[in-house]
Every structure is written in structure tokens, then in C-alpha cells.
Motif scaffolding. Structure first.
Motif, PDB file in Angstrom:
ATOM      1  N   UNK A  77      55.397   2.317 -44.083  1.00 27.25           N
ATOM      2  CA  UNK A  77      54.203   2.107 -44.899  1.00 27.25           C
ATOM      3  C   UNK A  77      53.117   3.121 -44.570  1.00 27.25           C
ATOM      4  N   UNK A  78      52.955   3.431 -43.306  1.00 27.47           N
ATOM      5  CA  UNK A  78      51.948   4.428 -42.922  1.00 27.47           C
ATOM      6  C   UNK A  78      52.255   5.770 -43.594  1.00 27.47           C
ATOM      7  N   UNK A  79      53.510   6.177 -43.582  1.00 22.02           N
ATOM      8  CA  UNK A  79      53.896   7.435 -44.232  1.00 22.02           C
ATOM      9  C   UNK A  79      53.682   7.359 -45.740  1.00 22.02           C
ATOM     10  N   UNK A  80      54.111   6.262 -46.348  1.00 25.35           N
ATOM     11  CA  UNK A  80      53.951   6.105 -47.795  1.00 25.35           C
ATOM     12  C   UNK A  80      52.484   6.150 -48.205  1.00 25.35           C
ATOM     13  N   UNK A  81      51.635   5.497 -47.446  1.00 22.16           N
ATOM     14  CA  UNK A  81      50.214   5.446 -47.794  1.00 22.16           C
ATOM     15  C   UNK A  81      49.557   6.810 -47.620  1.00 22.16           C
TER      16      UNK A  81
END
Length: 147
Positions: free
Chosen positions: A136-140
Motif C-alpha cells: 500500500x505504501x508503494x501504491x500510494x
């Protein structure tokens, strides 16, 4: 103001984690005043519940602050309000297609702009909370680079 909604099945793990990570990222970039963000459920199963305790632990362990959360089911009014709606997996998209009018208009997978991430698994079943936080951190970060 850009209005963002993150959704997942019950809104006790993935979507509130995405919301909290998004809040942390926009705060760090000094652009928090440009966004309004929330997280919602696609089912009625967890309505009123806070973030699942193991997800709170994972958020805390990763230095991600979180606020009080109360799961609420997505409505058409929410979709009309937002500019972007991000979902976690194919099952979420299938449910969206039954819940709202024209889901293709605003709905995208949270991994839309990311390479090598093709769904965000549900840690409630897999117990992979750290993987979900990392993805999620990468996607965001990728979403923020593309909005």
C-alpha cells in the motif's frame, strides 16, 4: 480539493490502512490541504468497527499514525462526492459493479500506477499485515506521483 476514497471488503484492514498511509504521505509532502480522504466498506459485515487490532499493530510498528475509524458501507452518494475511488482486488471491483452506477468512471485498483503489484491481499485471511503495508505504501506513492 481532490477527494479520495479507498475501499475494501469490510474496511477494517486494507482501506483504513491505505487512508492512514495516504494521510501520512500527504502530510510529509506538505500537501494535506489539497486532499480529502476516507475509507469505506463494500459489505455490511464490519459496520461500526474500528481498524482490526493486528492492522493497528502493523501501522504502529511502521510509524504510521492512525485516527479513530468506524467502518461504513459505500453508497452512491459517496461515489458522487469523490474524484477517485481505489479498490484492493478483483472481488472488490465485482462488488462495486453491483453497488454503484458506472464503476468504471471513477474506480481504479489501488495498484493502477504500480509495477509488479496486481492486488492487495486481505490480511484478515492471510495474516500478511507487513506485506499489505509495504504494498500500500508503494501504491500510494505511485498514486500521488500520477494525480
Amino acid at each position: 480539493m481532490v477527494k479520495i476514497i479507498f475501499v475494501c471488503h469490510g474496511s477494517i484492514c486494507r482501506s483504513p490502512a491505505a487512508e492512514m498511509i495516504f494521510r501520512q504521505e500527504i502530510q510529509a509532502k506538505g500537501i494535506a490541504d489539497k486532499y480529502e480522504v476516507t475509507s469505506l466498506a463494500l459489505s455490511n459485515e464490519e459496520i461500526g468497527n474500528d481498524i482490526y487490532p493486528p492492522m493497528k499493530i502493523a501501522l504502529r510498528d511502521n510509524g504510521i499514525p492512525f485516527i479513530k475509524h468506524s467502518a461504513r458501507r459505500l453508497t452512491q452518494r459517496d461515489v458522487d462526492w469523490c474524484d477517485h475511488l481505489f479498490y484492493m482486488d478483483a472481488s472488490n471491483m465485482r462488488i462495486l459493479s453491483y453497488l454503484i452506477k458506472d464503476p468504471s468512471n471513477k474506480c481504479k485498483p489501488v495498484f493502477e500506477y504500480s509495477n509488479n503489484i496486481f492486488e492487495i491481499e486481505d490480511p484478515w485471511y492471510s495474516d500478511n499485515y507487513q506485506l499489505v503495508i509495504d504494498e500500500l505504501r508503494q501504491c500510494i506513492r505511485d498514486i500521488l506521483s500520477n494525480l
